[in-house]
Write a protein that holds these residues in place. Structure first.
Motif, short mmCIF file in Angstrom:
data_model
loop_
_atom_site.label_atom_id
_atom_site.label_comp_id
_atom_site.label_asym_id
_atom_site.label_seq_id
_atom_site.Cartn_x
_atom_site.Cartn_y
_atom_site.Cartn_z
N ASP A 64 0.84 -1.19 0.00
CA ASP A 64 0.00 0.00 0.00
C ASP A 64 0.88 1.24 0.00
OD1 ASP A 64 -1.53 2.25 1.64
OD2 ASP A 64 -3.06 0.92 0.81
N LEU A 65 0.69 2.11 -0.97
CA LEU A 65 1.57 3.28 -1.11
C LEU A 65 1.43 4.29 0.02
CD1 LEU A 65 1.38 3.96 -4.95
CD2 LEU A 65 3.32 3.04 -3.65
N LYS A 66 0.39 4.15 0.82
CA LYS A 66 0.22 5.06 1.96
C LYS A 66 0.69 4.43 3.26
CE LYS A 66 -3.68 7.65 0.04
NZ LYS A 66 -5.11 8.05 0.22
N GLN A 67 0.68 3.08 3.33
CA GLN A 67 1.00 2.43 4.59
C GLN A 67 2.28 1.61 4.55
OE1 GLN A 67 -2.56 0.27 5.79
NE2 GLN A 67 -3.34 2.09 6.80
N GLY A 68 2.51 0.85 3.49
CA GLY A 68 3.70 0.00 3.40
C GLY A 68 3.33 -1.42 3.05
N THR A 120 9.61 -7.71 -3.78
CA THR A 120 8.26 -8.11 -4.18
C THR A 120 8.00 -7.74 -5.63
OG1 THR A 120 5.91 -7.95 -3.59
CG2 THR A 120 7.21 -5.94 -3.42
N ASP A 121 7.24 -8.59 -6.32
CA ASP A 121 6.93 -8.27 -7.71
C ASP A 121 5.82 -7.23 -7.77
OD1 ASP A 121 4.19 -9.73 -8.36
OD2 ASP A 121 5.37 -11.13 -7.18
N SER A 122 5.69 -6.59 -8.91
CA SER A 122 4.80 -5.43 -9.04
C SER A 122 3.32 -5.77 -8.91
CB SER A 122 5.04 -4.74 -10.39
OG SER A 122 4.77 -5.64 -11.46
N SER A 123 2.96 -7.05 -9.00
CA SER A 123 1.55 -7.42 -8.87
C SER A 123 1.02 -7.17 -7.47
CB SER A 123 1.36 -8.91 -9.21
OG SER A 123 1.94 -9.74 -8.23
N LYS A 124 1.93 -7.01 -6.48
CA LYS A 124 1.50 -6.80 -5.10
C LYS A 124 1.08 -5.36 -4.83
CE LYS A 124 2.59 -11.05 -4.31
NZ LYS A 124 3.71 -11.44 -3.47
N PHE A 125 1.41 -4.44 -5.73
CA PHE A 125 1.05 -3.03 -5.51
C PHE A 125 -0.44 -2.84 -5.76
CE2 PHE A 125 5.55 -2.83 -5.90
CZ PHE A 125 5.92 -1.77 -5.07
N GLY A 126 -1.07 -2.15 -4.81
CA GLY A 126 -2.51 -1.94 -4.90
C GLY A 126 -3.30 -3.08 -4.30
N ARG A 127 -2.63 -4.16 -3.91
CA ARG A 127 -3.28 -5.28 -3.24
C ARG A 127 -3.09 -5.11 -1.74
NH1 ARG A 127 -1.29 -11.26 -4.53
NH2 ARG A 127 -1.89 -10.63 -6.64
N ARG A 128 -4.11 -4.63 -1.08
CA ARG A 128 -4.00 -4.32 0.34
C ARG A 128 -4.54 -5.45 1.20
NH1 ARG A 128 -6.51 1.03 3.40
NH2 ARG A 128 -5.73 0.53 5.48
N SER A 129 -3.70 -5.98 2.05
CA SER A 129 -4.08 -7.00 3.01
C SER A 129 -4.32 -6.34 4.36
CB SER A 129 -2.98 -8.07 3.09
OG SER A 129 -2.70 -8.58 1.80
N SER A 162 4.41 0.88 -12.00
CA SER A 162 4.07 2.12 -12.70
C SER A 162 5.03 3.25 -12.31
CB SER A 162 2.64 2.54 -12.38
OG SER A 162 2.54 2.97 -11.03
N THR A 163 5.17 4.19 -13.24
CA THR A 163 6.01 5.37 -12.97
C THR A 163 5.49 6.14 -11.77
OG1 THR A 163 6.53 5.55 -15.33
CG2 THR A 163 6.91 7.50 -13.97
N GLU A 164 4.17 6.19 -11.63
CA GLU A 164 3.56 6.91 -10.51
C GLU A 164 3.95 6.29 -9.17
OE1 GLU A 164 1.58 7.77 -14.17
OE2 GLU A 164 1.93 5.84 -13.18
N CYS A 165 3.98 4.96 -9.14
CA CYS A 165 4.39 4.27 -7.91
C CYS A 165 5.84 4.56 -7.57
CB CYS A 165 4.18 2.76 -8.05
SG CYS A 165 2.46 2.22 -7.93
N VAL A 166 6.70 4.51 -8.58
CA VAL A 166 8.13 4.77 -8.36
C VAL A 166 8.33 6.18 -7.83
CG1 VAL A 166 10.37 5.02 -9.47
CG2 VAL A 166 8.88 3.11 -10.09
N GLU A 175 9.96 7.20 -4.27
CA GLU A 175 11.14 8.05 -4.24
C GLU A 175 10.92 9.28 -3.38
OE1 GLU A 175 11.65 8.56 -8.58
OE2 GLU A 175 13.76 8.17 -8.13
N HIS A 176 9.74 9.84 -3.49
CA HIS A 176 9.40 11.04 -2.73
C HIS A 176 9.48 10.77 -1.23
CE1 HIS A 176 7.59 14.94 -1.95
NE2 HIS A 176 6.69 14.35 -1.17
N LYS A 177 9.26 9.52 -0.85
CA LYS A 177 9.32 9.15 0.56
C LYS A 177 10.71 8.68 0.97
CE LYS A 177 4.42 8.01 0.92
NZ LYS A 177 4.02 8.60 -0.37
N GLY A 178 11.68 8.83 0.08
CA GLY A 178 13.07 8.51 0.41
C GLY A 178 13.44 7.06 0.25
N ILE A 179 12.65 6.30 -0.49
CA ILE A 179 12.92 4.89 -0.71
C ILE A 179 13.68 4.70 -2.02
CG2 ILE A 179 11.88 2.61 -1.07
CD1 ILE A 179 9.50 3.59 0.62
N ARG A 180 14.78 3.97 -1.98
CA ARG A 180 15.53 3.65 -3.19
C ARG A 180 14.81 2.52 -3.93
NH1 ARG A 180 21.37 0.58 -3.34
NH2 ARG A 180 21.73 0.70 -5.59
N VAL A 181 14.53 2.70 -5.20
CA VAL A 181 13.78 1.72 -5.98
C VAL A 181 14.71 1.07 -7.00
CG1 VAL A 181 11.83 1.32 -7.52
CG2 VAL A 181 11.65 3.04 -5.70
#
Length: 264
Positions: A181-185, A210-219, A239-243, A247-253
């Motif tokens: 989850d891009l807001k939580q982790g 983790t592979d990209s299929s996990k993005f947007g899948r919130r458990s 997606s570019t938006e996810c990257v 990055e904006h949150k200081g995470i190296r991708v």
């Protein structure tokens, strides 16, 4: 009402009404709290409900069919991409380091690359990873935490496992995810996630694989909050938006695949 009928109706109720306390369920089904807890444990073992702090809720259908697979099943899903992610992750492990590998199908694929190293200290709660390390011809130091064995994931959990990690400090943790989850982790469907959080507290650097299929899948449960993630290794289909958000949150991708690239 017989046992099977009660559990079927209990599951139907949770799917319809959402998270409900054990005490309330006991009143509704006119039975004891101990009986309800026993029913919920059985339903949880079948990956139909999630128990949490005196309450329970039904698993989402998508989680039941896609996320609560055994380790043997998970190893066959997106295997090529997981191998590429694992190879990149293993390249970040250096001679003499101490690392943690959380239980997961991607972290398991990292082990075969450790034969290039002569001295590595590795701790894991995964039986599959321990067995894979034993197959290497190198003499690495392997530590296991003990605890309660969970057959589906072939891993150890519980208070004993959590406390074991509190006695050590490691250079790096490599950890997978059931969802991102891009807001939580990173998130997981499994209630027994506290041992993964203990791993996070024991590591100086946290690397999510983790592979990209996990993005947007919130458990349901957050394992690694965004602010604790140092590096994310995924595939080029993110997606570019996810990257940009990460990055904006200081995470190296680091992305692998057809158009591999590293963002810092």
């Amino acid at each position: 009402m017989n046992l099977d009928n009660r559990r079927e109706q209990l599951l139907h109720f949770l799917r319809r009404h959402g998270k409900t306390s054990v005490n309330e369920l006991a009143k509704i089904f006119k039975t004891s709290g101990a009986t309800i807890r026993s029913d919920l444990r059985s339903l949880e073992e079948d990956a139909l409900v999630i128990r949490r702090y005196g309450a329970a809720e039904a698993c989402q259908t998508s989680l039941i069919h896609h996320e609560d697979r055994s380790m043997d099943e998970k190893q066959t899903v997106n295997l090529d991409m997981k191998c590429q992610i694992a190879q990149m992750a293993a390249s970040l492990v250096h001679e003499g380091e101490s690392i943690i590998l959380d239980c997961g199908s991607t972290t398991l694929q990292m082990v075969s690359h450790f034969d290039r190293l002569a001295s590595l200290t590795l701790m894991t709660n995964s039986m599959h990873i321990v067995n894979a390390m034993a197959d290497l011809e190198t003499e690495h130091t392997v530590l296991m935490p003990g605890g309660t064995y969970r057959r589906k994931s072939a891993s150890f959990h519980g208070q004993v496992a959590e406390q074991a990690f509190q006695h050590f400090s490691f250079d790096k943790l490599f950890i997978g995810a059931d969802g991102f989850d891009l807001k939580q982790g990173t998130t997981t469907y499994n209630e027994a996630y506290q041992v993964s959080q203990a791993m996070c507290d024991a590591a100086n650097q946290i690397i999510v694989v983790t592979d990209s299929s996990k993005f947007g899948r919130r458990s349901p449960n957050v394992v690694v909050p965004l602010e604790k993630i140092d590096i994310l290794i995924t595939d080029h289909r993110i997606s570019t938006e996810c990257v940009e958000s990460l990055e904006h949150k200081g995470i190296r991708v680091i992305c692998v695949g057809e158009s591999s690239f590293i963002k810092s």
